[in-house]
Design a protein around this motif. Structure first.
Motif, PDB file in Angstrom:
ATOM      1  N   LEU A 137     -65.571  27.816 -40.357  1.00  7.48           N
ATOM      2  CA  LEU A 137     -64.134  27.623 -40.522  1.00  7.48           C
ATOM      3  C   LEU A 137     -63.320  28.419 -39.511  1.00  7.48           C
ATOM      4  O   LEU A 137     -62.108  28.260 -39.427  1.00  7.48           O
ATOM      5  CB  LEU A 137     -63.729  27.968 -41.951  1.00  7.48           C
ATOM      6  N   ALA A 139     -62.523  25.596 -34.115  1.00  9.71           N
ATOM      7  CA  ALA A 139     -61.847  24.306 -34.116  1.00  9.71           C
ATOM      8  C   ALA A 139     -62.201  23.534 -32.870  1.00  9.71           C
ATOM      9  O   ALA A 139     -61.550  22.584 -32.541  1.00  9.71           O
ATOM     10  CB  ALA A 139     -60.351  24.506 -34.211  1.00  9.71           C
ATOM     11  N   ARG A 162     -53.268  25.494 -26.219  1.00  8.07           N
ATOM     12  CA  ARG A 162     -53.368  24.168 -26.844  1.00  8.07           C
ATOM     13  C   ARG A 162     -52.277  23.235 -26.292  1.00  8.07           C
ATOM     14  O   ARG A 162     -52.076  22.141 -26.821  1.00  8.07           O
ATOM     15  CB  ARG A 162     -53.179  24.275 -28.359  1.00  8.07           C
ATOM     16  N   PRO A 188     -67.015  23.661 -30.217  1.00  8.97           N
ATOM     17  CA  PRO A 188     -66.532  25.045 -30.200  1.00  8.97           C
ATOM     18  C   PRO A 188     -67.635  25.968 -29.683  1.00  8.97           C
ATOM     19  O   PRO A 188     -68.788  25.824 -30.081  1.00  8.97           O
ATOM     20  CB  PRO A 188     -66.228  25.351 -31.673  1.00  8.97           C
ATOM     21  N   VAL A 200     -62.708  25.711 -27.265  1.00  4.91           N
ATOM     22  CA  VAL A 200     -63.161  24.353 -27.538  1.00  4.91           C
ATOM     23  C   VAL A 200     -63.486  23.705 -26.188  1.00  4.91           C
ATOM     24  O   VAL A 200     -62.635  23.697 -25.293  1.00  4.91           O
ATOM     25  CB  VAL A 200     -62.062  23.540 -28.246  1.00  4.91           C
ATOM     26  N   ILE A 205     -66.129  17.286 -28.796  1.00  3.05           N
ATOM     27  CA  ILE A 205     -65.510  18.608 -28.808  1.00  3.05           C
ATOM     28  C   ILE A 205     -66.483  19.606 -29.437  1.00  3.05           C
ATOM     29  O   ILE A 205     -66.944  19.416 -30.547  1.00  3.05           O
ATOM     30  CB  ILE A 205     -64.137  18.602 -29.519  1.00  3.05           C
ATOM     31  N   ARG A 262     -54.758  28.795 -36.860  1.00  2.00           N
ATOM     32  CA  ARG A 262     -53.776  28.812 -37.927  1.00  2.00           C
ATOM     33  C   ARG A 262     -54.352  28.375 -39.269  1.00  2.00           C
ATOM     34  O   ARG A 262     -54.187  29.032 -40.286  1.00  2.00           O
ATOM     35  CB  ARG A 262     -52.606  27.887 -37.566  1.00  2.00           C
ATOM     36  N   ARG A 307     -69.276  13.290 -36.477  1.00  4.62           N
ATOM     37  CA  ARG A 307     -69.140  14.057 -35.236  1.00  4.62           C
ATOM     38  C   ARG A 307     -70.167  13.570 -34.208  1.00  4.62           C
ATOM     39  O   ARG A 307     -70.345  14.208 -33.162  1.00  4.62           O
ATOM     40  CB  ARG A 307     -69.389  15.544 -35.509  1.00  4.62           C
ATOM     41  N   LEU A 358     -57.781  27.565 -40.951  1.00  9.57           N
ATOM     42  CA  LEU A 358     -59.205  27.690 -40.711  1.00  9.57           C
ATOM     43  C   LEU A 358     -60.008  26.565 -41.341  1.00  9.57           C
ATOM     44  O   LEU A 358     -61.194  26.445 -41.125  1.00  9.57           O
ATOM     45  CB  LEU A 358     -59.698  29.050 -41.202  1.00  9.57           C
ATOM     46  N   ASN A 359     -59.330  25.724 -42.099  1.00 11.60           N
ATOM     47  CA  ASN A 359     -60.054  24.599 -42.676  1.00 11.60           C
ATOM     48  C   ASN A 359     -60.131  23.412 -41.735  1.00 11.60           C
ATOM     49  O   ASN A 359     -60.754  22.418 -42.055  1.00 11.60           O
ATOM     50  CB  ASN A 359     -59.368  24.111 -43.954  1.00 11.60           C
ATOM     51  N   GLN A 360     -59.424  23.510 -40.640  1.00 13.80           N
ATOM     52  CA  GLN A 360     -59.328  22.333 -39.795  1.00 13.80           C
ATOM     53  C   GLN A 360     -59.976  22.582 -38.444  1.00 13.80           C
ATOM     54  O   GLN A 360     -60.023  23.701 -37.966  1.00 13.80           O
ATOM     55  CB  GLN A 360     -57.859  21.951 -39.635  1.00 13.80           C
ATOM     56  N   ALA A 361     -60.445  21.517 -37.845  1.00 10.28           N
ATOM     57  CA  ALA A 361     -61.038  21.648 -36.527  1.00 10.28           C
ATOM     58  C   ALA A 361     -60.570  20.509 -35.644  1.00 10.28           C
ATOM     59  O   ALA A 361     -61.132  20.252 -34.626  1.00 10.28           O
ATOM     60  CB  ALA A 361     -62.542  21.662 -36.627  1.00 10.28           C
ATOM     61  N   THR A 401     -59.038  27.777 -29.526  1.00 15.49           N
ATOM     62  CA  THR A 401     -59.242  27.249 -30.879  1.00 15.49           C
ATOM     63  C   THR A 401     -57.946  27.351 -31.669  1.00 15.49           C
ATOM     64  O   THR A 401     -57.036  28.100 -31.321  1.00 15.49           O
ATOM     65  CB  THR A 401     -60.339  28.021 -31.639  1.00 15.49           C
ATOM     66  N   LEU A 402     -57.904  26.595 -32.726  1.00 11.54           N
ATOM     67  CA  LEU A 402     -56.752  26.537 -33.607  1.00 11.54           C
ATOM     68  C   LEU A 402     -57.018  27.500 -34.756  1.00 11.54           C
ATOM     69  O   LEU A 402     -57.820  27.223 -35.636  1.00 11.54           O
ATOM     70  CB  LEU A 402     -56.653  25.101 -34.117  1.00 11.54           C
TER      71      LEU A 402
END
Lengths: 130, 130
Positions: B127, B130, B80, A92, A53, A90, A125, A80, A127-130, A122-123
């Motif tokens: 997805l 992030a 992070r 990605p 990111v 931000i 954990r 965004r 995958l629906n979130q950013a 990146t996060l």
């Protein structure tokens, strides 16, 4: 006011905000992030293929806009868009190459020369979130 | 230095950085974001159930750290962790309630009273990112 200084600069083929790609189109655009050599140690472990990111500052954005120009009734915090009171964006990106403190990335939407404030992993954990 | 001012403050049950939950544990922790009433218009369209990204400033973070304390050899830009030169942190949260300029959220990891710099919608297109 916060004491925030750029950690580097991003070079892209995008010269004006009119050329900035929408989310769906930016995937193949390549750029280079030049990190201040003082921070080389902070890059340890980043390698080609990683998703990162990029946190950057859209210094040309309209900071007075509270509602999207193109979608009246939709607040900028519900978007965004770079146009917002603190234009911290931000993006990605995929790392294509690391050479010292120069990081090649794919998926850029920054205007050439934009200041970079931070890089993060990146996060993965949720995958629906950013 | 950039002219960045908080747009609000987040209230959480987390009182010190030692209590801050790891990514996997934060999901059920609730907090409230108080946005400066001057920005009410920028919130238009945000509603309960939405996933948002909260951009905040970890003003107690160690900004001199370039390598993770617990994982020597791993740079902070490859993490992070809030500890980094510009401790701008991005936390995905779920909106539970909107009441004027107060936004209830679930999934907080901020220390109580942390300054909020921005809110964004999540990036749903890819997805994996992030």
């Amino acid at each position: 006011m916060f004491d925030i200084e750029p950690i580097g600069t991003v070079h892209t083929p995008i010269e004006t905000s009119r050329e900035a790609p929408s989310q769906g189109l930016k995937d193949e655009i390549e750029g280079t992030i030049e990190i201040d050599p003082a921070y080389e140690q902070a890059l340890q472990g980043i390698e080609a293929g990683d998703e990162i990111v990029v946190v950057w500052f859209a210094d040309e954005a309209d900071r007075s806009l509270l509602e999207l120009d193109k979608v009246p009734g939709r607040g900028v915090f519900n978007s965004r868009s770079p146009a917002r009171p603190n234009p911290i964006v931000i993006t990605p990106c995929t790392v294509t190459e690391v050479s010292g403190t120069e990081i090649g990335v794919r998926g850029v939407d920054m205007i050439d020369g934009s200041p970079v404030l931070d890089l993060k992993s990146t996060l993965h954990r949720d995958l629906n979130q950013a």
